[in-house]
Design a protein around this motif. Sequence first.
Motif, PDB file in Angstrom:
ATOM      1  N   SER A  28       0.808  -1.224   0.000  1.00  0.00           N
ATOM      2  CA  SER A  28       0.000   0.000   0.000  1.00  0.00           C
ATOM      3  C   SER A  28       0.838   1.269   0.000  1.00  0.00           C
ATOM      4  CB  SER A  28      -0.924   0.012   1.224  1.00  0.00           C
ATOM      5  OG  SER A  28      -0.190   0.173   2.428  1.00  0.00           O
ATOM      6  N   ARG A  29       2.165   1.151   0.189  1.00  0.00           N
ATOM      7  CA  ARG A  29       3.011   2.340   0.270  1.00  0.00           C
ATOM      8  C   ARG A  29       4.157   2.243  -0.740  1.00  0.00           C
ATOM      9  NH1 ARG A  29       1.742   1.079   5.684  1.00  0.00           N
ATOM     10  NH2 ARG A  29       0.898   2.822   6.898  1.00  0.00           N
ATOM     11  N   PRO A  30       4.583   3.384  -1.299  1.00  0.00           N
ATOM     12  CA  PRO A  30       5.763   3.383  -2.158  1.00  0.00           C
ATOM     13  C   PRO A  30       7.038   3.185  -1.337  1.00  0.00           C
ATOM     14  CG  PRO A  30       4.936   5.614  -1.893  1.00  0.00           C
ATOM     15  CD  PRO A  30       3.935   4.707  -1.233  1.00  0.00           C
ATOM     16  N   ILE A  31       8.080   2.718  -2.023  1.00  0.00           N
ATOM     17  CA  ILE A  31       9.339   2.363  -1.363  1.00  0.00           C
ATOM     18  C   ILE A  31      10.489   3.024  -2.107  1.00  0.00           C
ATOM     19  CG2 ILE A  31      10.842   0.454  -0.673  1.00  0.00           C
ATOM     20  CD1 ILE A  31       8.352  -1.338  -0.670  1.00  0.00           C
ATOM     21  N   THR A  32      11.488   3.489  -1.351  1.00  0.00           N
ATOM     22  CA  THR A  32      12.629   4.158  -1.954  1.00  0.00           C
ATOM     23  C   THR A  32      13.908   3.801  -1.220  1.00  0.00           C
ATOM     24  OG1 THR A  32      13.413   6.306  -2.758  1.00  0.00           O
ATOM     25  CG2 THR A  32      12.491   6.246  -0.539  1.00  0.00           C
ATOM     26  N   ILE A  33      15.049   4.241  -1.772  1.00  0.00           N
ATOM     27  CA  ILE A  33      16.318   4.342  -1.065  1.00  0.00           C
ATOM     28  C   ILE A  33      16.885   5.718  -1.385  1.00  0.00           C
ATOM     29  CG2 ILE A  33      16.892   1.882  -0.948  1.00  0.00           C
ATOM     30  CD1 ILE A  33      18.703   2.334  -3.404  1.00  0.00           C
ATOM     31  N   VAL A  34      17.942   6.118  -0.648  1.00  0.00           N
ATOM     32  CA  VAL A  34      18.491   7.460  -0.808  1.00  0.00           C
ATOM     33  C   VAL A  34      19.910   7.375  -1.359  1.00  0.00           C
ATOM     34  CG1 VAL A  34      19.079   9.611   0.352  1.00  0.00           C
ATOM     35  CG2 VAL A  34      17.061   8.308   1.084  1.00  0.00           C
ATOM     36  N   ASN A  35      20.105   8.027  -2.503  1.00  0.00           N
ATOM     37  CA  ASN A  35      21.402   8.094  -3.170  1.00  0.00           C
ATOM     38  C   ASN A  35      22.145   9.356  -2.727  1.00  0.00           C
ATOM     39  OD1 ASN A  35      22.680   9.768  -5.496  1.00  0.00           O
ATOM     40  ND2 ASN A  35      23.034   7.658  -6.155  1.00  0.00           N
ATOM     41  N   CYS A  36      23.493   9.282  -2.655  1.00  0.00           N
ATOM     42  CA  CYS A  36      24.243  10.452  -2.194  1.00  0.00           C
ATOM     43  C   CYS A  36      25.326  10.897  -3.170  1.00  0.00           C
ATOM     44  CB  CYS A  36      24.894  10.168  -0.840  1.00  0.00           C
ATOM     45  SG  CYS A  36      26.145   8.875  -0.902  1.00  0.00           S
ATOM     46  N   LEU A  37      25.534  10.160  -4.261  1.00  0.00           N
ATOM     47  CA  LEU A  37      26.535  10.537  -5.254  1.00  0.00           C
ATOM     48  C   LEU A  37      25.879  10.582  -6.627  1.00  0.00           C
ATOM     49  CD1 LEU A  37      29.602   8.443  -4.018  1.00  0.00           C
ATOM     50  CD2 LEU A  37      29.179  10.876  -3.643  1.00  0.00           C
ATOM     51  N   ASP A  38      26.651  10.885  -7.629  1.00  0.00           N
ATOM     52  CA  ASP A  38      26.091  10.989  -8.975  1.00  0.00           C
ATOM     53  C   ASP A  38      25.304   9.734  -9.333  1.00  0.00           C
ATOM     54  OD1 ASP A  38      27.234  13.440  -9.224  1.00  0.00           O
ATOM     55  OD2 ASP A  38      29.004  12.739 -10.304  1.00  0.00           O
ATOM     56  N   VAL A  39      24.154   9.927  -9.960  1.00  0.00           N
ATOM     57  CA  VAL A  39      23.231   8.818 -10.180  1.00  0.00           C
ATOM     58  C   VAL A  39      23.566   7.975 -11.410  1.00  0.00           C
ATOM     59  CG1 VAL A  39      21.311   9.932  -8.998  1.00  0.00           C
ATOM     60  CG2 VAL A  39      21.660  10.327 -11.453  1.00  0.00           C
ATOM     61  N   GLU A  40      24.476   8.459 -12.261  1.00  0.00           N
ATOM     62  CA  GLU A  40      24.708   7.752 -13.530  1.00  0.00           C
ATOM     63  C   GLU A  40      25.103   6.292 -13.332  1.00  0.00           C
ATOM     64  OE1 GLU A  40      25.969  12.055 -14.424  1.00  0.00           O
ATOM     65  OE2 GLU A  40      25.798  10.714 -12.699  1.00  0.00           O
ATOM     66  N   GLY A  41      25.915   6.010 -12.327  1.00  0.00           N
ATOM     67  CA  GLY A  41      26.374   4.638 -12.131  1.00  0.00           C
ATOM     68  C   GLY A  41      25.606   3.856 -11.099  1.00  0.00           C
TER      69      GLY A  41
END
Length: 582
Positions: free
Chosen positions: A429-442
Amino acid sequence: MMLYPQTNQIRSEISLDGFWKFAKDEDNQGETMGFQYSIPSDREIAVPASWNEQHQDLVHFFHTGWYEKEVIIPHLYKNHQIMLRVGGANYYSRVWFNGNLVGEHEGGHLPFSFDITDFIDWDVPNKVIISVDVRIKPDSLPAGEVESEHIIQKNGFKGQFPRNYYDFFPYGGINRPVSLVVLPKTHIEDVTVVTDIIDDSVGMVDFNVTLNQPFTGSVSVMIENKVEEFFLNNQLSLNGRLTIKDAKFWSMDNPHLYPLTIALSQNGEKIDQYTLKIGIRTIAFDGDKLLLNGEPIFLRGVGLHEDFAVLGKGMHPAIIVKDLNLLDWLGGNSLRTSHYPYSDEFLNYADENGILVIGETPFVGFVESHYNSTMEEKAHRVISEMIQRDKNHPSIIAWSLANEGNTFVPKADGFYKSLYDHAKSLDQSRPITIVNCLDVEGDVALKHFDFVCINRYYGWYTQPGLLDEACEILNNQLDLCHELFGKPVMVTEFGADAVAGMHMDPPELFSEEYQAEMITRQYQIIRSKSYTIGAHIWVLSDFKTSQNAKRVILNRKGLFTRERQPKLAAHEIKKVWKLEEK
């Protein structure tokens, strides 16, 4: 994991909060020396609260601490089940009752409980002893002693003391309430509620009720004046649905909570009852828009820490009230439980006050050596505990399963997908994420998640003092992030340190003016994008960290000081957010 304790005509709770005896165990050999029977100390310490700031010699004590308390349990509870519940203790806990080991738990931020019924001496003092091992290890959650692998060196984690490799102090001890919970022998063990909205006015409540043992008798489920009756025949659980016409939906402006009451009866006698406060609401995405009850929302808010002088990470109602009052004063509507699950009491208060919460695990700074089956199993267990505890809170609108890990190595791909799949199996019932801290390209992990969260400090750790350049980079990086993943984007951290009372014209690093200008300018950039769903400033208030060359006792990115007094940035962002409220 048991339901949050409550007292009614059948259930009772006996608080064990207050003063406990305390002993240091610097060699972590207390059990071999018999500490589980009686600790060799008359020194007292307060619970709930971290031990580090209560006595000077405990500030940098990162071994095992032993707690002891006596409690008298009256014989009128003899025909009940008695559970010893700890709301949270950091990090590895073992519990003895009258010299009997009743259980152990790994993890610093979620509750645990053990059955002590068979070990009670009625009407006389009983001895509760708890050991808490706070040694900082590579496989702790969050992790320590992984300096050689850590991808974030910009904050000066390398060589810091104590040697945890995350940017908050590793407080030890029993940080949340301790109590004895008195239950009937047959009782309601768990309740799961999922809500929906039909035709803009009808609330639908799907529920599952689980008992601690098979039961024959009647079960009533009531919300307002609507009651559903069930009969169980040697069964453990039941499912059902209630519909409410002209329902009041839980929202930021009107956080209406319905009392859902479940009662067990046998031979005409009520044997258990539990009331759960629920909010009827939906959360969903429509393209790049985040919808609450079908209406688009933007998450204005902050990250924060459970942190206060003397208390450390100790739960105190006044701190909860103050912090969420400050969020409201700013005009904010949301927060992330950075970087671990917060107390039951915090989330209950958020429910009552219409605060939107992203619930986060304690998975901070995973490195490549963590991506193995042992750590994956441990991570699954913590996710299960977190969702099991927090699944019914209407304030929780999303889950964050990790913060600032190394998501740039091949092994991260399958590891994070496993975390996502496990969490989704527990809560769809809920969306899920994680948190990135550096450039997203890789980044090999973000693709598995429902929306993208990034922490960015352009103008602080990079481009220091160059706000024009920093703002241009932020603008471009946001566009790139959306282009790569095609998902809603949220900036979960951005900000700058400011030493309260330091002023510079023109603005320079560490001045209140620089922090205020950086935050307001970057917020406006984030807010201007059609695909962004939120911006959380780092951080609500200054907080204690380990010692390193870039931290003057505290991380000073707070909009408020550690004493909760506003800096210039608090006043400036308040002006921006209050205009949005209108």
